[in-house]
Design an enzyme around this catalytic site. Structure first.
Site, PDB file in Angstrom:
ATOM      1  CB  THR A  38     -54.803 -37.918  26.820  1.00  0.00           C
ATOM      2  OG1 THR A  38     -54.133 -37.382  27.948  1.00  0.00           O
ATOM      3  CG2 THR A  38     -54.633 -39.415  26.823  1.00  0.00           C
TER       4      THR A  38
ATOM      5  CG  ASP B  44     -50.943 -32.783  31.485  1.00  0.00           C
ATOM      6  OD1 ASP B  44     -50.995 -34.023  31.404  1.00  0.00           O
ATOM      7  OD2 ASP B  44     -51.804 -32.042  30.985  1.00  0.00           O
TER       8      ASP B  44
ATOM      9  CB  ILE C 235     -49.525 -37.637  27.788  1.00  0.00           C
ATOM     10  CG1 ILE C 235     -48.360 -38.626  27.882  1.00  0.00           C
ATOM     11  CG2 ILE C 235     -49.907 -37.442  26.322  1.00  0.00           C
ATOM     12  CD1 ILE C 235     -48.641 -39.986  27.257  1.00  0.00           C
ATOM     13  CG  ASP C 236     -51.489 -30.572  27.676  1.00  0.00           C
ATOM     14  OD1 ASP C 236     -52.531 -30.683  28.344  1.00  0.00           O
ATOM     15  OD2 ASP C 236     -51.284 -29.642  26.882  1.00  0.00           O
TER      16      ASP C 236
ATOM     17  CG  ASP D 130     -51.646 -39.668  30.653  1.00  0.00           C
ATOM     18  OD1 ASP D 130     -50.842 -38.742  30.536  1.00  0.00           O
ATOM     19  OD2 ASP D 130     -52.751 -39.674  30.110  1.00  0.00           O
TER      20      ASP D 130
END
Length: 368
Positions: free
Chosen positions: A164, A159, A161-162, A57
């Site tokens: 997670t 974002d 990594i939407d 992320d």
């Protein structure tokens, strides 16, 4: 090339580099184990029992920021996202994750972050510094060369990594009737949105699905973009197909009263993960809408997807404001950062066909 076209090119390439990093982290087991770190209590989203902050992320967010800075130095300072760039390693040291000027220096920094795992660090650094071309981006429509944006009036939400939790656990569930993914890696997305600082209106969005197709254990992705502004709309989504008008996506924690009103009015409800994925499904016409009555999404979850939706004639409005005042002209979710609360606190309704809002007025509104 116009400034808008140039920015879109940069964002598409950055999103694909982000997708490469996400795939690399996921496919190397030793690397993946190193990359998971529990979020602090202050950072936890109350909707999740377990919420993770991954180095992936943080690294993706900083890589996108870095790649924007190369072409638009002033814009990089206006990039906001879900993660801070401070990561604590296994030795308890706090390290600022940054993209250095060359792969070797970035690898050195990452080695420190990952408890001296030089092999893993070099693997990641190579992806961060890879020269991703526009032709590498899995997008179906060429980007136009001729549209301009006033870059001085832009802010950016990311974002990295939407969803997670799905990225980490990858528990795949599919709705057999529609083929929609309810959870798993296909619900994961990289989201980048540009909005006007003067109005808070999103005008340019990129949604990249790193995990779209799996062949022989190798994942390939798919990417979408949309632009709306100055009286023109452009999108990589073909909107000739009919919108699925009787399916509504919701979160697994949706209010029972909202659910019963929709079901009693003939809608089929599907609980799916990933705000970005749910909004993309709306933009593609696979569902009628995504409804969330709670304030559990954030600006970075919805800015890029809202621009994409707007480019195909749809939008995202505030649920609670709509329920009370459905005829208001000021219902769209806005992206001006106010204080430190970046949540979409009034909930949301994402739609592609504005006609569906007339139906929702009769079902959801207190006075209609």
């Amino acid at each position: 090339m116009g400034s808008g076209s140039k920015l879109l090119k940069v964002l598409l390439q950055a999103s694909e580099k982000a997708a490469n990093i996400a795939r690399t982290c996921r496919q190397k087991e030793a690397l993946f184990q190193l990359l998971v770190q529990e979020k602090s209590l202050e950072e936890k989203n109350p909707r999740f029992f377990q919420d993770f902050k991954t180095l992936a992320d943080v690294l993706i967010q900083e890589t996108i920021r870095h790649d924007i800075e190369v072409e638009f130095p002033e814009l990089a300072k206006l990039v906001q996202g879900e993660e801070t760039n401070v990561f604590s390693n296994t030795l308890g040291e706090s390290i600022i994750v940054d993209v250095c000027s060359c792969s070797e220096d970035t690898a050195q920094l990452l080695t420190k972050v990952m408890g001296n795992d030089a092999v893993a660090a070099e693997l990641l650094a190579a992806e961060v510094h890879k020269d991703v071309q526009l032709s590498d981006v899995p997008v179906e429509l060429d980007i136009p060369n001729d549209f301009d944006i006033n870059v001085d009036d832009l802010g950016i939400w990311i974002d990295p990594i939407d969803s997670t939790a799905d990225y980490i656990h990858a528990m795949e569930m599919v709705d057999e009737q529609t083929g929609l993914h309810l959870s798993g890696l296909r619900c994961v997305s990289v989201l980048i949105g540009a909005y006007k600082k003067s109005t808070g209106v999103p005008i340019l969005g990129v949604v990249n699905q790193p995990f779209c197709t799996n062949v022989d254990s190798q994942w390939t992705g798919k990417c979408y973009w949309g632009f709306v502004g100055g009286g023109i709309s452009k999108s990589s989504i073909n909107i000739t197909g009919k919108t699925e008008d009787k399916i509504v996506l919701i979160s697994r924690f949706e209010d029972a009263d909202v659910k019963s009103k929709l079901v009693n009015s003939g809608f089929r409800l599907l609980e799916a993960t990933g705000a970005g994925y749910k909004i993309l499904s709306v933009a593609l016409g696979q569902v009628a809408a995504y409804i969330l009555s709670r304030g559990s999404t954030y600006k970075w979850d919805t800015c890029g997807p809202q621009a994409l939706l707007s480019s195909v004639g749809g939008g995202i409005i505030e649920f609670k404001e709509f329920v009370v005042n459905p005829h208001s002209d000021n219902l769209s979710v806005n992206y001006l950062p106010i204080g430190t609360n970046f949540s979409n606190r009034l909930g949301l309704i994402a739609y592609r066909d504005p006609q569906i809002l007339e139906t929702f007025k009769c079902i959801l509104c207190k006075s209609h």
